[in-house]
Design a protein around this motif. Structure first.
Motif, PDB file in Angstrom:
ATOM      1  N   ALA B  49       0.711  -1.443  -0.367  1.00  0.00           N
ATOM      2  CA  ALA B  49      -0.119  -0.005   0.072  1.00  0.00           C
ATOM      3  C   ALA B  49       0.963   1.530  -0.080  1.00  0.00           C
ATOM      4  N   PRO B  53      -1.738   1.072   5.957  1.00  0.00           N
ATOM      5  CA  PRO B  53      -1.400  -0.700   6.314  1.00  0.00           C
ATOM      6  C   PRO B  53      -1.450  -1.708   4.673  1.00  0.00           C
ATOM      7  N   ASP B  54      -0.866  -2.753   4.994  1.00  0.00           N
ATOM      8  CA  ASP B  54      -1.690  -3.330   3.661  1.00  0.00           C
ATOM      9  C   ASP B  54      -2.552  -4.285   4.126  1.00  0.00           C
ATOM     10  N   LYS B  55      -3.298  -5.538   3.434  1.00  0.00           N
ATOM     11  CA  LYS B  55      -4.482  -6.117   3.789  1.00  0.00           C
ATOM     12  C   LYS B  55      -3.373  -7.288   4.615  1.00  0.00           C
ATOM     13  N   ALA B  56      -2.955  -7.799   4.467  1.00  0.00           N
ATOM     14  CA  ALA B  56      -2.542  -8.842   4.744  1.00  0.00           C
ATOM     15  C   ALA B  56      -0.951  -8.746   4.932  1.00  0.00           C
ATOM     16  N   SER B  57       0.065  -9.103   6.493  1.00  0.00           N
ATOM     17  CA  SER B  57       1.094  -9.106   6.547  1.00  0.00           C
ATOM     18  C   SER B  57       2.043  -9.815   5.622  1.00  0.00           C
TER      19      SER B  57
END
Lengths: 812, 146
Positions: B49, B53-57
């Motif tokens: 992103a 914050p990214d959607k998943a690590s």
């Protein structure tokens, strides 16, 4: 730039804004009224102390996050340091804390949207508490959807939101201070209430954890991570204290306590007097105040939404980390094939958030439970940093360490402070008579009354404990380091790093001898490093039976395991090499062996191989792929000769010559891959360990004829010389051979190696993450060559970039 | 013309987004690769992103990428074709794939279309369209045989 660096795309500013984005959330907009009700103007002290507690936690978290930059944040560190018992408590606690916080943010959103905007938009007014709940539910469902479908959000948007919020609050503070607020009675409720209020407002401070959970993505983490964390704690702390000062100084205590949109109401009151100062246009004080309030409402809506969004995503990461440690089912962590989001974890978090909103426990209780769970978490984080420092496992090398003047003071003070606040918020200093409405009366009373938040928080901790015993205990493999911390073992310190260890997983008596002979060859080559072999056998038991149960019923398998390991000891004695055995019962052989490699700090693992990757043959009771892909050390795969040749019979070195007395012919494939020298090294070790004359080594390079004018012969010779230089083989003890072919290189290789007994080949180039050994040539050899195949790869290297791959390709 | 076709498959880049996608792409591309004696580099882009914050690590998505690659390897099974795998990280998936194609000097970018509804593409970005519009090397869309 390597791929790993590309994955790190957050600088100080980005990390700081991510932290700020979650920190300047609902808390600052919603909490002033609740905090003022509990502790009056002195609640600004609560905010300040909350900031201090967070600062202490930020120090410990920075050390842990740079030492173990893994997804899952505090949960991960506590689980590693203190084991799955505390891991279960903290994992569940963080997840619960984040869902309670999301529900809190969403109700704050509802309050600002309906009663707040209702003053401006008639349609939104007059919906009451039901309206707030519905608005909160709709927004929570919307955010869950956004994250489920992976709707693209960008850093730019995040920065706009954070800058807007900071600007609004700075304007609020500036005008608020200028409007000359007057504080009434500073501390009407007394200091115990101030302490308990820390618990209420602590929810505003849980956001900086987001920085720790992004540790893997932060550039130059030793500097940027602690700085971003400290800055992301200090900035909001100062703002909160200021907002409380302005709020309690502007509105009367009763007006502030009754407000659902405190910051907007304060702005309305405080901004009015500046109407005459507005240039160019004339506005009434009422209109300016009203405009200021509207701005604050917009800010509050942005803040609550972005905080809740970050919380839902963080909760899914905690789920992922718990699933990876097998404390929670990995079913939750499935990634959606189209949206590439952990959709089940996100949906689960969303549903619980919706339930919490609908149940209506009250916005202050939601905030307090979230605080409670994070205070428990940070108390254990402080313990974790002390345990890790004392146990000092090999893998723990934080690039940021708590400065020595502050250690161990800050973790001790920080942990104690968390406990004090937890205690204060869990009880009221009033006696509780143990009686109920005439039904019973025990005639005694407890000296203190437990609070609702204390009960809910304790209940969640108890659920974590029960979960550990019922589910996690059997499944979670990791051990706590507490024992190591209390009494650091001498062995770990003295020979952990310098002893050369070869791990040999054994399962088949027929392959055992040959495996051990190759392992012993490497061990002999490192005799000056106290080399030893660790022979491992794993009994795999199915998921549904308990480990203890299965061992009882499978005495036969245990007896086989003993026999296998006894034989290994005999063979090792013949080969004059030190050998330790480890008998293991586990769910997954590959995981157990990876754990052994890690625990033993292994330098090499020697595995049996059937020769083909596609057949799902269970060499070790499970596929070897996971070991090959994840082993952190040099890896050697050994495929035995299939039928055609006579196997060398005896166990000692004297018997290594092939059956008919002629020397064993070994050929090393000299290619350009990074692991070809490793393969040559394996051959060199084997030759050196064997009696003189019993082995003969050749180095083979196959070149395609190529274009006219090329000199494939010279190229091949150069490659062979490189390989010789990179291994312990010397030119005078081996034959070199360059074959130039017009045909397919692979076919030419298969033909050229036909006469040999053994072929040593390096793994082909590997991808960035998976260290898969297999490329087409080694696989073809494994499948089609019927002599012995030794495939080797070096220790795990830094992931290679696309650029490196090209350079290598051009060199071919 | 046939020769021309083979040249396109000497060194292809295959972007893969999911296990099914990887299987479909490998299934479709194998005959061409085998005929051309070509190599394929499978690339999975982990979308960042870039500040949000990214959607998943990243770790979770790296594990996911490993599963995708394994699926492709399984699909390729005993076909003797040279396959490579690479994870790349970028804020724009199509752009990252195009950059990887440049770095690898790929002969073509090859994929099978993955059907998704128009509004999903609108929300999550239409990678196929981005590739077709912005790539400066051949883009080959193969039909999914299954």
């Amino acid at each position: 730039m390597t791929d790993q660096e590309l994955a790190r795309d957050l600088g100080f500013l980005e990390a700081y804004t991510i932290g700020l984005g979650t920190m300047i959330g609902a808390g600052i907009f919603v909490l002033p009224s609740i905090a003022a009700e509990q502790a009056g103007p002195a609640s600004m002290v609560s905010f300040f102390l909350g900031g201090i507690i967070s600062l202490l936690a930020a120090l410990s978290l920075s050390e842990l996050a740079t030492g173990m930059p893994k997804a899952g944040g505090s949960y991960y560190y506590v689980n590693r340091a203190l084991g799955p018992f505390f891991g279960s408590i903290v994992g569940l606690g963080m997840w619960a804390g984040l869902t309670f916080a999301s529900a809190f943010y969403m109700i704050g959103f509802g309050q600002y949207l309906l009663p707040g905007l209702g003053d401006y938009i008639g349609l939104l007014a007059g919906w009451g508490d039901l309206g707030i709940t519905v608005a909160a539910l709709v927004m929570a469902a919307f955010l869950t959807g956004v994250n489920y479908y992976g709707v693209k959000e960008t850093g730019a948007l995040q920065n706009v939101i954070v800058l807007t919020l900071v600007g609004l609050i700075v304007a609020f503070l500036g005008l608020g201070f200028l409007s000359d607020p007057t504080i009434g009675e500073f501390n009407p409720q007394g200091w115990p209430s101030v302490a308990a209020t820390i618990g209420t407002v602590y929810v505003t401070f849980i956001g900086f954890e987001v920085i720790a959970t992004s540790a893997e993505e932060i550039k130059n983490p030793s500097r940027n991570l602690p700085l971003a964390m400290i800055a992301a704690v200090v900035t909001p702390t100062l703002m909160y204290v200021g907002v409380m000062y302005v709020s309690t100084g502007t509105l009367t205590p009763s007006a502030l306590q009754d407000s659902q949109v405190p910051v907007a109401d304060v702005a309305r009151e405080a901004f009015g007097p500046f109407a005459s100062a507005v240039p160019f246009v004339s506005v009434t004080p009422g209109a300016l105040g009203s405009f200021g309030a509207l701005l604050m409402i917009v800010g509050a809506v942005l803040a609550t939404v972005s905080s809740a969004n970050a919380s839902i995503l963080s909760a899914a990461r905690v789920n992922f980390a718990m699933g990876r440690d097998r404390i929670l089912t990995n079913w939750l962590n499935e990634v959606h094939s189209q949206f590439r989001t952990p959709y089940r974890a996100i949906t689960g978090t969303g549903i619980i958030t919706l339930l919490l909103i609908a149940v209506g426990v009250g916005i202050d209780t939601l905030a307090e439970v979230a605080s409670f769970m994070y205070l428990v978490t940070y108390a254990l984080v402080h313990v974790g940093v002390v345990v890790l420092r004392r146990a000092d496992p090999d893998a723990y090398e934080p690039s940021f360490r708590i400065p020595s003047v502050l250690y161990p003071i800050t973790p001790i003070v920080g942990g104690a402070a968390c406990l004090v606040v937890l205690f204060q918020m869990s009880i009221r200093w009033e006696p509780l008579p143990l009686a109920y409405e005439g039904l019973f009366d025990l005639g005694v009373s407890l000296p203190v009354t437990p609070t609702l938040v204390g009960l809910i928080g304790t209940l969640i901790v108890v659920v974590g404990i029960v979960w550990y015993f019922v589910y996690a205990k059997e499944r979670a493999p990791s051990q706590s380091l507490v024992g190591e911390a209390i009494a650091p073992s001498e062995a770990a310190a003295s020979d952990g790093a310098d002893r050369y260890r070869v791990v040999a997983p054994l399962s088949n008596p027929a392959t055992e001898r040959d495996l051990l002979r190759w392992a012993a060859a490497s061990a002999h080559a490192h005799e000056d490093e106290n080399a030893e072999i660790i022979a491992v056998n794993v009994i795999e038991v199915p998921q549904q039976t308990s480990l203890a149960q299965d061992v009882q019923f499978e005495e036969e398998r245990v007896a086989q395991q003993q026999e296998l390991l006894d034989t290994a000891r005999d063979i090792a004695a013949d080969l004059e090499v030190g050998l330790r055995t480890r008998a293991i019962v586990a769910r997954s052989a590959s995981d157990a062996i990876l754990d052994v490699l890690d625990e033993e700090n292994a330098d090499q693992v020697v595995l049996g191989w059937t020769g083909s990757r596609s057949t799902r043959e269970h060499i070790l009771g499970s596929n070897i792929d996971p070991i090959v892909e994840h082993a952190p050390c040099e890896t050697t795969l050994l495929k035995l000769a299939s039928g055609r040749r006579d196997e060398p019979a005896g166990d000692s070195w004297d018997a290594t010559a092939s059956g008919d007395g002629t020397p064993e012919e070994i050929v090393v494939l000299a290619g350009t891959g990074p692991h070809a020298p490793v393969a040559a090294q394996r051959a060199a070790e084997y030759v050196q360990a064997s009696p003189p004359g019993s082995t003969a080594v050749s180095l083979l390079n196959v070149q395609s004829a190529g274009e006219e004018g090329d000199d494939p012969e010279a190229e091949g010779t150069a490659i062979i010389e490189d390989i010789l230089a990179g291994s312990a083989l010397s030119a005078d003890e081996c034959v070199t051979d360059v074959v130039v072919t017009e045909d397919d290189v692979r076919d030419a290789i298969l033909e050229a190696i036909e006469p040999y007994d053994t072929v040593c080949v390096g793994a082909t180039r590997t991808g960035a993450v998976s260290q898969a050994l297999f490329g087409s040539i080694p696989e073809a050899i494994g499948e089609q060559f019927d002599g012995r195949v030794v495939m080797a790869r070096g220790a795990e290297e830094a992931p290679r970039s696309v650029r490196d791959a090209i350079v290598e390709r051009l060199a071919d | 013309m046939a020769e021309m076709g083979e040249e396109l498959f000497t060194n292809v880049l295959v972007p893969v987004a999911s296990e099914d996608d990887a299987r479909a792409s490998i299934r479709a591309a194998l005959p061409y690769l085998a005929a051309a004696g070509g190599t394929a580099t499978l690339v999975h882009v982990i979308e960042k992103a870039g500040g949000a914050p990214d959607k998943a690590s990243v770790e979770q998505r790296e594990e996911y990428a490993a599963e995708i690659f394994d699926a492709a390897w399984e699909e390729a099974d005993d076909a003797l074709v040279e396959l490579h795998r690479e994870i790349i990280y970028g804020t724009d998936v199509a752009e990252s794939i195009i950059d990887a194609g440049d770095e690898l000097d790929a002969s073509a970018i090859v994929f099978t279309p993955r059907g998704s509804s128009r509004w999903v593409k609108l929300l999550t970005g239409d990678v196929a369209l981005g590739l077709v519009e912005h790539s400066d090397r051949p883009v080959i869309v193969l039909p999914d045989e299954a």
